[in-house]
Design a protein around this motif. Structure first.
Motif, PDB file in Angstrom:
ATOM      1  N   PRO A   9       0.802  -1.219   0.000  1.00  0.00           N
ATOM      2  CA  PRO A   9       0.000   0.000   0.000  1.00  0.00           C
ATOM      3  C   PRO A   9       0.840   1.277   0.000  1.00  0.00           C
ATOM      4  N   ALA A  10       0.220   2.345  -0.460  1.00  0.00           N
ATOM      5  CA  ALA A  10       0.774   3.679  -0.280  1.00  0.00           C
ATOM      6  C   ALA A  10       0.465   4.132   1.144  1.00  0.00           C
ATOM      7  N   ASN A  11       1.028   5.246   1.533  1.00  0.00           N
ATOM      8  CA  ASN A  11       0.687   5.840   2.829  1.00  0.00           C
ATOM      9  C   ASN A  11       0.691   7.352   2.696  1.00  0.00           C
ATOM     10  N   ILE A  12      -0.013   8.003   3.602  1.00  0.00           N
ATOM     11  CA  ILE A  12      -0.003   9.463   3.635  1.00  0.00           C
ATOM     12  C   ILE A  12       0.577   9.894   4.984  1.00  0.00           C
ATOM     13  N   ALA A  13       1.603  10.707   4.931  1.00  0.00           N
ATOM     14  CA  ALA A  13       2.234  11.178   6.164  1.00  0.00           C
ATOM     15  C   ALA A  13       1.364  12.244   6.815  1.00  0.00           C
ATOM     16  N   LEU A  14       1.122  12.082   8.089  1.00  0.00           N
ATOM     17  CA  LEU A  14       0.380  13.067   8.874  1.00  0.00           C
ATOM     18  C   LEU A  14       1.344  14.003   9.588  1.00  0.00           C
ATOM     19  N   VAL A  15       2.374  13.431  10.187  1.00  0.00           N
ATOM     20  CA  VAL A  15       3.540  14.198  10.648  1.00  0.00           C
ATOM     21  C   VAL A  15       4.617  13.951   9.605  1.00  0.00           C
ATOM     22  N   LYS A  16       4.995  14.999   8.874  1.00  0.00           N
ATOM     23  CA  LYS A  16       5.838  14.852   7.701  1.00  0.00           C
ATOM     24  C   LYS A  16       7.318  14.736   8.058  1.00  0.00           C
ATOM     25  N   TYR A  17       8.061  14.083   7.146  1.00  0.00           N
ATOM     26  CA  TYR A  17       9.515  14.205   7.210  1.00  0.00           C
ATOM     27  C   TYR A  17       9.978  14.869   5.933  1.00  0.00           C
ATOM     28  N   TRP A  18      10.931  15.773   6.079  1.00  0.00           N
ATOM     29  CA  TRP A  18      11.503  16.451   4.906  1.00  0.00           C
ATOM     30  C   TRP A  18      12.942  16.803   5.240  1.00  0.00           C
ATOM     31  N   GLY A  19      13.854  16.106   4.621  1.00  0.00           N
ATOM     32  CA  GLY A  19      15.271  16.309   4.896  1.00  0.00           C
ATOM     33  C   GLY A  19      15.882  15.093   5.561  1.00  0.00           C
ATOM     34  N   LYS A  20      17.158  14.846   5.224  1.00  0.00           N
ATOM     35  CA  LYS A  20      17.836  13.632   5.686  1.00  0.00           C
ATOM     36  C   LYS A  20      19.155  13.966   6.381  1.00  0.00           C
ATOM     37  N   ARG A  21      19.475  13.165   7.380  1.00  0.00           N
ATOM     38  CA  ARG A  21      20.778  13.295   8.019  1.00  0.00           C
ATOM     39  C   ARG A  21      21.803  12.397   7.341  1.00  0.00           C
ATOM     40  N   ASN A  22      21.321  11.436   6.551  1.00  0.00           N
ATOM     41  CA  ASN A  22      22.191  10.572   5.759  1.00  0.00           C
ATOM     42  C   ASN A  22      21.435  10.209   4.486  1.00  0.00           C
ATOM     43  N   GLU A  23      21.907  10.712   3.340  1.00  0.00           N
ATOM     44  CA  GLU A  23      21.192  10.483   2.086  1.00  0.00           C
ATOM     45  C   GLU A  23      21.334   9.057   1.575  1.00  0.00           C
ATOM     46  N   GLU A  24      22.489   8.441   1.783  1.00  0.00           N
ATOM     47  CA  GLU A  24      22.712   7.098   1.271  1.00  0.00           C
ATOM     48  C   GLU A  24      21.774   6.091   1.928  1.00  0.00           C
ATOM     49  N   LEU A  25      21.551   6.241   3.234  1.00  0.00           N
ATOM     50  CA  LEU A  25      20.699   5.315   3.981  1.00  0.00           C
ATOM     51  C   LEU A  25      19.284   5.839   4.177  1.00  0.00           C
ATOM     52  N   ASN A  26      18.988   7.026   3.629  1.00  0.00           N
ATOM     53  CA  ASN A  26      17.671   7.645   3.801  1.00  0.00           C
ATOM     54  C   ASN A  26      17.283   7.756   5.269  1.00  0.00           C
ATOM     55  N   LEU A  27      18.176   8.312   6.062  1.00  0.00           N
ATOM     56  CA  LEU A  27      17.899   8.528   7.482  1.00  0.00           C
ATOM     57  C   LEU A  27      17.342   9.937   7.651  1.00  0.00           C
ATOM     58  N   PRO A  28      16.154  10.065   8.214  1.00  0.00           N
ATOM     59  CA  PRO A  28      15.466  11.356   8.256  1.00  0.00           C
ATOM     60  C   PRO A  28      15.946  12.254   9.393  1.00  0.00           C
ATOM     61  N   LEU A  29      15.621  13.535   9.258  1.00  0.00           N
ATOM     62  CA  LEU A  29      15.957  14.504  10.306  1.00  0.00           C
ATOM     63  C   LEU A  29      14.983  14.429  11.474  1.00  0.00           C
ATOM     64  N   ASN A  30      13.803  13.857  11.255  1.00  0.00           N
ATOM     65  CA  ASN A  30      12.811  13.805  12.331  1.00  0.00           C
ATOM     66  C   ASN A  30      11.954  12.550  12.223  1.00  0.00           C
ATOM     67  N   ASP A  31      11.325  12.182  13.322  1.00  0.00           N
ATOM     68  CA  ASP A  31      10.330  11.113  13.314  1.00  0.00           C
ATOM     69  C   ASP A  31       9.149  11.544  12.436  1.00  0.00           C
ATOM     70  N   SER A  32       8.419  10.564  11.919  1.00  0.00           N
ATOM     71  CA  SER A  32       7.202  10.890  11.180  1.00  0.00           C
ATOM     72  C   SER A  32       6.118   9.872  11.510  1.00  0.00           C
ATOM     73  N   LEU A  33       4.887  10.236  11.151  1.00  0.00           N
ATOM     74  CA  LEU A  33       3.745   9.382  11.452  1.00  0.00           C
ATOM     75  C   LEU A  33       2.826   9.378  10.246  1.00  0.00           C
ATOM     76  N   SER A  34       2.349   8.210   9.865  1.00  0.00           N
ATOM     77  CA  SER A  34       1.552   8.098   8.642  1.00  0.00           C
ATOM     78  C   SER A  34       0.315   7.247   8.849  1.00  0.00           C
ATOM     79  N   MET A  35      -0.549   7.287   7.841  1.00  0.00           N
ATOM     80  CA  MET A  35      -1.747   6.464   7.781  1.00  0.00           C
ATOM     81  C   MET A  35      -1.650   5.632   6.504  1.00  0.00           C
TER      82      MET A  35
END
Length: 323
Positions: A9-35
């Motif tokens: 399934p797809a998901n829609i983020a309710l608490v968004k993430y935008w920006g990474k602390r590590n681009e190679e591993l896709n590690l985000p700058l913040n926690d996020s929450l989705s449905m």
């Protein structure tokens, strides 16, 4: 030769993430929450040592070698490492039920399906937590599509990404909500999410946004736990605004919303019993109770949506065939 067919399934983020602390591993700058949504991607993965390279087809279009390397390639490297077989190559055929590259998380569903199918075909026996880590490497938000209901993605703090994974907070049955999606554009984004996220470090408001996320994420979780519509709708809209504000504050300037997007924001805020949210695209997602879906659909059409999709909260991936 190993093979599996899955739906994810797809998901829609309710608490968004935008920006990474590590681009190679896709590690985000913040926690996020989705449905998790019931919009799906169906993917067939065939694995063999006889293939000379990984090939990926999305809606009958063969991806270029560069596209494969950028997304599926990094996941397949990790899959080969886990499987202990560096000779394995994959042919992936993926078909989505919704437009790709239009802010509807098609890449998240596709990458989740790829990893789930590899786990099934190779009999790796990975649990959802470990699968979410692998999916994250291909597309950050893909890790959230490994679970159903309301899903928390923990950003983690370790450099190797071992503590950046997802977990299901509430099952699909917890709350009778729907996502009413207005398709105002199905054209490909001029600036990809990956490129847009690289620019976010230039935004003067980035630190304020991260503080806002850290402060309000517990409130969002509490509002879902208590099915508190008023608090939940306000927080969903404010988190959408927060992400798009920092996107527009980046340099070079980036924006994903259009005139109809802004019009929908005004209409839904005035409506009061729903929440708008936008991923990296102009198409509004309106979260509301299922009893109001028809009314929201009419509002979106009046605002200029050419097509409306109504999605219920869904389960995670499911296996259709193995072998």
């Amino acid at each position: 030769m190993k093979r599996a067919v899955v739906e994810a399934p797809a998901n829609i983020a309710l608490v968004k993430y935008w920006g990474k602390r590590n681009e190679e591993l896709n590690l985000p700058l913040n926690d996020s929450l989705s449905m998790t949504l019931d919009l799906t991607v169906k993917t067939e993965v065939t694995l063999s040592r006889e293939f000379d390279r990984d090939e990926v087809y999305v809606n009958q279009r063969r991806l270029s070698d560069e596209e494969v390397k950028e997304y599926a390639g990094r996941v397949m490297r990790s899959i080969r490492k886990v499987a202990g077989d560096q000779g394995l190559r994959a042919v992936v055929r993926s078909v989505s039920t919704f437009p790709e590259s239009a802010g509807l998380a098609s890449s998240a569903a596709g990458m989740a399906a790829l990893v789930w199918a590899c786990n099934e075909a190779l009999g790796l026996g990975l649990d959802r937590k470990e699968i979410s880590k692998l999916a994250r490497e291909g597309s950050g938000s893909a890790c959230r599509s490994i679970f159903g209901g309301f899903v928390l993605w923990k950003k983690g703090t370790r450099n190797d990404g071992s503590d950046s994974y997802c977990e299901e907070l509430f099952p699909p049955s917890h709350w009778d909500l729907v996502d009413v999606i207005g398709l105002v554009s199905d054209s490909k984004k001029k600036i990809s999410s990956r490129e847009g996220m690289k620019r976010v470090r230039t935004a003067p408001t980035l630190d304020s946004r991260l503080e806002f996320v850290n402060r309000t994420l517990p409130k969002m979780i509490e509002s879902i736990a208590n099915r508190d519509e008023s608090s939940f709708y306000e927080l969903v809209m404010r988190h959408s605004n927060s992400m798009h504000s920092v996107i527009m504050d980046s340099w070079p300037p980036t924006w994903y919303l259009n005139d109809i997007s802004i019009k929908v924001m005004e209409i839904i805020y005035a409506y009061g019993k729903a929440a708008y949210t936008f991923d990296a695209g102009p198409n509004p997602h309106v979260i509301t109770s299922s009893s109001r879906a028809d009314e929201i659909e009419n509002l979106l059409r009046d605002a200029g949506a050419r097509r409306v999709i109504v999605s219920k909260i869904s389960q995670g991936p499911r296996t259709l065939e193995v072998g």
